[in-house]
Design a protein around this motif. Structure first.
Motif, PDB file in Angstrom:
ATOM      1  N   PHE A 114     -10.475  -8.176   0.744  1.00  0.00           N
ATOM      2  CA  PHE A 114     -11.766  -8.279   0.150  1.00  0.00           C
ATOM      3  C   PHE A 114     -11.892  -7.355  -1.001  1.00  0.00           C
ATOM      4  O   PHE A 114     -13.029  -6.522  -1.217  1.00  0.00           O
ATOM      5  N   ALA A 115     -11.018  -7.382  -1.931  1.00  0.00           N
ATOM      6  CA  ALA A 115     -11.044  -6.531  -3.062  1.00  0.00           C
ATOM      7  C   ALA A 115     -12.048  -6.667  -3.963  1.00  0.00           C
ATOM      8  O   ALA A 115     -12.795  -5.946  -4.849  1.00  0.00           O
ATOM      9  N   SER A 116     -12.712  -7.923  -3.907  1.00  0.00           N
ATOM     10  CA  SER A 116     -13.776  -8.532  -4.899  1.00  0.00           C
ATOM     11  C   SER A 116     -14.945  -8.201  -4.367  1.00  0.00           C
ATOM     12  O   SER A 116     -16.150  -8.659  -5.064  1.00  0.00           O
ATOM     13  N   ASP A 117     -15.131  -7.781  -3.095  1.00  0.00           N
ATOM     14  CA  ASP A 117     -16.372  -7.873  -2.338  1.00  0.00           C
ATOM     15  C   ASP A 117     -16.732  -6.227  -2.076  1.00  0.00           C
ATOM     16  O   ASP A 117     -15.956  -5.330  -2.470  1.00  0.00           O
ATOM     17  N   ARG A 118     -18.023  -6.066  -1.696  1.00  0.00           N
ATOM     18  CA  ARG A 118     -18.587  -4.842  -1.394  1.00  0.00           C
ATOM     19  C   ARG A 118     -17.841  -4.276  -0.341  1.00  0.00           C
ATOM     20  O   ARG A 118     -17.745  -5.093   0.830  1.00  0.00           O
ATOM     21  N   CYS A 119     -17.356  -3.013  -0.120  1.00  0.00           N
ATOM     22  CA  CYS A 119     -16.489  -2.856   1.110  1.00  0.00           C
ATOM     23  C   CYS A 119     -16.884  -1.227   1.429  1.00  0.00           C
ATOM     24  O   CYS A 119     -17.071  -0.485   0.371  1.00  0.00           O
ATOM     25  N   ILE A 120     -16.768  -0.937   2.675  1.00  0.00           N
ATOM     26  CA  ILE A 120     -16.949   0.287   3.274  1.00  0.00           C
ATOM     27  C   ILE A 120     -15.693   0.514   4.111  1.00  0.00           C
ATOM     28  O   ILE A 120     -15.183  -0.446   4.756  1.00  0.00           O
ATOM     29  N   GLY A 121     -15.117   1.807   3.946  1.00  0.00           N
ATOM     30  CA  GLY A 121     -14.049   2.206   4.708  1.00  0.00           C
ATOM     31  C   GLY A 121     -14.239   2.651   6.115  1.00  0.00           C
ATOM     32  O   GLY A 121     -15.044   3.436   6.387  1.00  0.00           O
ATOM     33  N   ASP A 122     -13.618   1.917   7.253  1.00  0.00           N
ATOM     34  CA  ASP A 122     -14.142   2.529   8.539  1.00  0.00           C
ATOM     35  C   ASP A 122     -13.142   3.668   8.913  1.00  0.00           C
ATOM     36  O   ASP A 122     -12.226   3.855   8.290  1.00  0.00           O
ATOM     37  N   PHE A 123     -13.346   4.070  10.263  1.00  0.00           N
ATOM     38  CA  PHE A 123     -12.628   5.167  10.809  1.00  0.00           C
ATOM     39  C   PHE A 123     -11.027   4.948  10.919  1.00  0.00           C
ATOM     40  O   PHE A 123     -10.352   5.847  10.629  1.00  0.00           O
ATOM     41  N   SER A 124     -10.766   3.860  10.902  1.00  0.00           N
ATOM     42  CA  SER A 124      -9.228   3.335  11.341  1.00  0.00           C
ATOM     43  C   SER A 124      -8.339   3.789  10.034  1.00  0.00           C
ATOM     44  O   SER A 124      -7.045   3.901  10.200  1.00  0.00           O
ATOM     45  N   LEU A 125      -8.961   4.033   8.821  1.00  0.00           N
ATOM     46  CA  LEU A 125      -8.341   4.395   7.547  1.00  0.00           C
ATOM     47  C   LEU A 125      -7.913   5.855   7.681  1.00  0.00           C
ATOM     48  O   LEU A 125      -7.127   6.428   6.841  1.00  0.00           O
ATOM     49  N   ASN A 126      -8.304   6.430   8.718  1.00  0.00           N
ATOM     50  CA  ASN A 126      -7.845   7.975   9.043  1.00  0.00           C
ATOM     51  C   ASN A 126      -8.204   8.883   7.931  1.00  0.00           C
ATOM     52  O   ASN A 126      -7.224   9.647   7.262  1.00  0.00           O
ATOM     53  N   VAL A 127      -9.453   8.927   7.417  1.00  0.00           N
ATOM     54  CA  VAL A 127      -9.858   9.657   6.297  1.00  0.00           C
ATOM     55  C   VAL A 127     -10.071  11.028   6.754  1.00  0.00           C
ATOM     56  O   VAL A 127     -10.995  11.306   7.333  1.00  0.00           O
ATOM     57  N   PHE A 141       0.876  -1.200  -0.079  1.00  0.00           N
ATOM     58  CA  PHE A 141      -0.063   0.096  -0.006  1.00  0.00           C
ATOM     59  C   PHE A 141       0.801   1.217  -0.133  1.00  0.00           C
ATOM     60  O   PHE A 141       0.548   2.126  -0.794  1.00  0.00           O
ATOM     61  N   ALA A 142       1.789   1.286   0.787  1.00  0.00           N
ATOM     62  CA  ALA A 142       2.844   2.393   0.798  1.00  0.00           C
ATOM     63  C   ALA A 142       3.495   2.659  -0.040  1.00  0.00           C
ATOM     64  O   ALA A 142       3.480   3.774  -0.768  1.00  0.00           O
ATOM     65  N   LYS A 143       3.963   1.600  -0.941  1.00  0.00           N
ATOM     66  CA  LYS A 143       4.608   1.727  -2.302  1.00  0.00           C
ATOM     67  C   LYS A 143       3.620   2.085  -3.511  1.00  0.00           C
ATOM     68  O   LYS A 143       4.080   3.154  -4.149  1.00  0.00           O
ATOM     69  N   ASN A 146      -9.227  14.325   4.911  1.00  0.00           N
ATOM     70  CA  ASN A 146      -9.004  15.210   3.803  1.00  0.00           C
ATOM     71  C   ASN A 146      -9.773  14.671   2.670  1.00  0.00           C
ATOM     72  O   ASN A 146      -9.760  13.331   2.361  1.00  0.00           O
ATOM     73  N   PRO A 147      -9.827  15.488   1.477  1.00  0.00           N
ATOM     74  CA  PRO A 147     -10.765  14.851   0.071  1.00  0.00           C
ATOM     75  C   PRO A 147      -9.531  14.175  -0.597  1.00  0.00           C
ATOM     76  O   PRO A 147      -9.654  13.243  -1.413  1.00  0.00           O
ATOM     77  N   LEU A 148      -8.119  14.378  -0.342  1.00  0.00           N
ATOM     78  CA  LEU A 148      -7.332  13.654  -1.168  1.00  0.00           C
ATOM     79  C   LEU A 148      -7.000  12.315  -0.617  1.00  0.00           C
ATOM     80  O   LEU A 148      -7.134  11.400  -1.525  1.00  0.00           O
ATOM     81  N   THR A 149      -7.209  11.909   0.698  1.00  0.00           N
ATOM     82  CA  THR A 149      -7.436  10.740   1.348  1.00  0.00           C
ATOM     83  C   THR A 149      -8.758   9.995   0.948  1.00  0.00           C
ATOM     84  O   THR A 149      -8.567   8.784   0.347  1.00  0.00           O
ATOM     85  N   ALA A 150      -9.708  10.827   0.998  1.00  0.00           N
ATOM     86  CA  ALA A 150     -10.941   9.980   0.719  1.00  0.00           C
ATOM     87  C   ALA A 150     -10.722   9.597  -0.886  1.00  0.00           C
ATOM     88  O   ALA A 150     -11.283   8.631  -1.079  1.00  0.00           O
ATOM     89  N   PHE A 209      -9.446   1.716  -4.541  1.00  0.00           N
ATOM     90  CA  PHE A 209     -10.182   0.597  -4.088  1.00  0.00           C
ATOM     91  C   PHE A 209     -11.721   0.235  -4.261  1.00  0.00           C
ATOM     92  O   PHE A 209     -12.152  -0.578  -3.622  1.00  0.00           O
ATOM     93  N   HIS A 210     -12.364   1.355  -4.850  1.00  0.00           N
ATOM     94  CA  HIS A 210     -13.629   1.327  -4.994  1.00  0.00           C
ATOM     95  C   HIS A 210     -14.580   1.200  -3.632  1.00  0.00           C
ATOM     96  O   HIS A 210     -15.688   0.300  -3.801  1.00  0.00           O
TER      97      HIS A 210
END
Length: 835
Positions: free
Chosen positions: A644-657, A137-139, A659-663, A670-671
């Protein structure tokens, strides 16, 4: 001190902290290969003195002259209204020739790469990277190095190295080798935010982990004796596992301590520099041992107790001794008797006049007696200590009290001498080649350790020497006179043809010229590419658009009884976060049964949450989660984005969104169907996020028990068992309801997940009800309510009031007042409105 190693092993970089100029000098003069430091904005140690942007050119010249790299920390979340300021800030840092920026925020990684295609980005430990998927991910963000979470063991580091090499995603890895350990995963601690509106993700940690707590199991206080500091780990020392860390192939070893004094920086840097040099010169890594002097110095530098942290794996009995949460130093011994203004101590370490001592009666939260030793009379293993008149209240000191040496002025003086003064003390080598023959100029070619090369020619021609020719020894003597410079002469190779002579004054001139040219080359800023016209707005691919769909109340439950209550309340989107993922199958079947009964094949939807952290070898947990066949998954980390890339997913708070660039990055790459806004955002910052990004992709939690500490440390295992980890603890987490009580009497709920990681939840739920109508008016349509240990009746009543709020039948203030009447909920207004 000189750098003299000829390493058999590839040594990692030694990276030291610097909170100010004096600390930077202390690091350089004691052998650091690089330093990291914050500026006056956007860094995770805002309490440090820090440098300013105006300091950067001079600081980088100084560091580069001395062969040391400088990394700037921009390791906090960046809010929407700060992006334009951050953009200019980043341009200044890049233009100053800094060697890298250490970054937490995903959006800032994107912005740096937009501003410069080649400027190095280091993924901060605040990014909570614990696996090969995290490195990948970092790469993908353009990072050139990853600072792993402190919780990774050497075994896990080796596994990550193996996996990233197999997948051709290899990046250099950095680990913390020494210093204070955060009990919570960096980037995942919301304690300061929950209790005081001061975010650790913004550099304002209040260090609540260092406070005393009572342990309450099944409603009863557990008698732990003097053990009160349940969440305060011993300080990390990686000295004894240094050979294994070198073997693991990590690129950089990082010392914690940007809030510490220069003596600390000098002390710890010196110890690890010398230890690494011993590793470099060892014929076998098995022969490298830890010196007692080094441990003494490290304990005197700063110590809450020294331990290898998680490097050797999990040992919950040793990580946290729980007896104090502040600096102690070296254990000196125990008081055996007190008489005639003298205190007798059975010695476990040496003591001398001038040393500072503190007497520990087992209650570190109270004021402790301490002072400087005036005189010492040793009698065998005991010493009679005399202190200055009126320095101590002897009535508050007791036989059996432990004594700690907290200050050693003699050591501090030696350390200050290591970095004070005008002349460089840690020197770097210059290697010389000398060429010439009669009638030609003398040519000297100099190379430094950074691969800079200069050539200097004599202004006088060489002549034949009848006496005292230019021998290798004479050349070494004259060209090696490098005092008052940051260099020493390494190897000199003599290619002179015949017996030749050149005046000493000319050799001296050449030597000065070599130094001047090398210093000029070394001091130049790195010429990174910089797009001066780049703007953060260039990176947003979605235009903000008002949402016209109905407002959705989303409910997160933590047991099947709460799920049943939420179904009864006709909630159409349900999240489950259970301690045992195997229970998700039953939850999904319950929802499917509800659909059948209601003749509604798709509503309600059920989404289940994997644990917050995924480490190497824990794919089995994700398999258990997917086996539930839920409608979708609440994504908490980088492994889950991949799994879970092929599944329906929602990003939780721990992704630290934040600002709009992160969102935008998470949504586009990752859709993800929605993203939960970071819990660090207050109402004004939430408004900014909603208005700078499409609100239909955002979700805001408006009612919850804030998850404060999320940690590898298992309180259940440490204090309700004699075991070291899940293999021998007897699983007390499955047998007891546990809370921890803080100094003001608040009781916070403790939970363990399937990976045995603990979360401390704020015992008081908080609500953002007073801001709901404002958020809806801005286009937000997805509002989350989270439950913890509420009864089904409380769940139904809470949902009822929030539905009234969304429909405009009651105000936010009325909801808060109504829920406050339910004393067992204990709702407060929370941190959402704090500035």
């Amino acid at each position: 001190m000189t750098s003299t190693t000829t390493s058999t092993w590839k040594l990692p970089e030694l990276l030291a902290p610097a909170g100010n100029w004096e600390c930077a000098k202390a690091a350089v003069e004691n052998g650091a290969d690089a330093i990291y430091f914050g500026l006056d904005k956007f860094n995770a140690r805002m309490r440090a003195e820090n440098f300013t942007e105006a300091d950067l050119p001079e600081l980088m010249r100084f560091l580069h002259l001395r062969g040391v790299k400088g990394y700037v920390t921009v390791n906090t979340l960046i809010f929407p209204q700060e992006l334009t300021q951050a953009q200019q800030y980043l341009k200044t840092i890049i233009a100053a020739g800094v060697d890298a920026i250490i970054v937490q925020d995903v959006g800032i990684c994107r912005l740096i790469r937009h501003l410069s295609p080649d400027f190095p980005i280091h993924a901060s430990t605040q990014m909570t990277i614990t696996s090969a998927a995290g490195v990948e991910f970092a790469k993908s963000l353009g990072c050139q190095l990853v600072v792993l979470a402190r919780e990774c063991s050497i075994k896990e580091i080796n596994k990550i190295q193996q996996q990233i090499h197999q997948h051709n995603t290899s990046l250099p890895l950095e680990v913390f080798v020494h210093g204070a350990l955060c009990v919570a995963y960096s980037g995942q601690c919301l304690t300061s935010e929950a209790l005081g509106g001061r975010s650790a993700n913004r550099g304002e940690c209040a260090q609540a982990c260092r406070m005393p707590y009572d342990l309450i199991a099944d409603g009863e206080v557990v008698d732990l004796g003097h053990r009160k500091y349940l969440l305060s780990p011993q300080d990390l020392v990686g000295l004894e596992v240094l050979p294994e860390l070198v073997q693991s192939g990590v690129t950089s070893l990082k010392i914690e301590g940007r809030l510490k004094a220069p003596e600390y920086v000098a002390n710890v840097t010196q110890v690890y520099r010398q230890a690494l040099d011993r590793v470099a010169n060892a014929e076998s890594l098995e022969t490298v041992s830890v010196r007692g002097k080094d441990l003494y110095n490290l304990e005197m530098a700063f110590s809450r107790g020294l331990y290898t942290g998680w490097f050797a794996g999990i040992n919950n009995q040793e990580l946290v001794h729980a007896r104090f949460g502040k600096k102690r130093g070296v254990y000196l011994g125990e008081v055996t008797h007190i008489r005639n203004e003298q205190i007798a101590v059975k010695l476990a370490a040496p003591v001398k006049p001038g040393d500072g001592l503190v007497f520990d009666c087992g209650h570190p939260e109270a004021r402790e007696e301490g002072g400087r030793v005036y005189a010492v009379v040793e009698k065998g293993r005991e010493a009679l200590l005399t202190f200055g008149r009126n320095d101590l209240n002897l009535h508050r000191i007791h036989i059996g009290d432990k004594v700690w040496k907290t200050s050693d002025p003699e050591l501090d003086k030696q350390l200050r001498q290591s970095y004070s003064g005008e002349n460089a003390q840690f020197l770097r080598p210059i290697n010389l080649e000398v060429y010439g023959e009669v009638g030609d100029k003398l040519i000297a070619i100099a190379r430094d350790e950074l691969a800079n090369i200069v050539q200097v020619a004599s202004e006088i021609l060489l002549v034949e020497a009848h006496t005292k020719p230019l021998t290798t020894e004479k050349l070494q003597e004259q060209l090696g006179r490098l005092g008052n410079t940051p260099f020493y002469l390494g190897n000199l190779t003599n290619h002179l043809q015949g017996n030749l002579m050149l005046p000493v004054s000319e050799l001296n001139r050449m030597r000065r010229d070599i130094v001047t040219q090398l210093e000029a080359l070394r001091s130049q800023p790195k010429p990174w590419q910089l797009n001066h016209d780049g703007k953060w707005q260039d990176l947003i691919t979605l235009e903000p658009s008002p949402a016209d769909s109905p407002v959705s109340l989303i409910v997160l439950v933590r047991n099947l009884q709460q799920l049943q209550a939420a179904l009864a309340a006709d909630i159409t989107t349900l999240y489950c976060e259970f301690e045992d993922p195997r229970t998700y199958r039953e939850a999904v079947q319950m929802v499917q049964g509800w659909r059948t009964a209601k003749n509604s094949p798709q509503i309600p939807t059920i989404w289940v949450a994997p644990p917050r952290i995924t480490k190497p070898g824990e794919t089995w947990i994700l398999q258990q989660v997917r086996a539930s066949q839920a409608d979708g998954y609440l994504i908490r980390n980088y492994d889950q984005l991949e799994y879970f890339a092929s599944d329906r997913c929602i990003g939780d708070f721990s992704l630290n969104v934040a600002n709009p660039l992160t969102a935008d990055y998470f949504q586009q790459r990752f859709h993800l169907e929605r993203l939960t806004a970071s819990y660090d955002l207050n109402i004004h910052q939430l408004e900014d996020l909603i208005t700078t990004y499409s609100p239909e992709y955002l979700e805001v939690t408006i009612h919850q028990h804030m998850p404060m500490f999320h940690m590898e440390h298992c309180v259940f295992c440490a204090f309700l068992s004699d075991g070291t980890d899940y293999t021998n603890c007897g699983r007390p987490c499955e047998k007891h309801e546990v809370k921890i009580r803080d100094r003001v009497g608040s009781e916070h709920v403790l939970k363990a997940d399937t990976g045995c990681r603990n979360t401390v939840y704020n015992g008081t739920a908080q609500t953002g009800s007073e801001y709901v109508q404002r958020l809806i008016s801005l286009g937000l349509r997805n509002l989350r309510i989270e439950f913890l240990n509420e009864t089904p009746e409380q769940v139904e009543k809470t949902i009822f009031y929030y539905r009234q709020l969304v429909q405009g039948e009651i105000t936010g203030s009325q909801l808060w007042q109504k829920l406050k009447l339910q004393n067992q909920l204990g709702v407060t207004r929370g941190a959402l409105g704090m500035m």
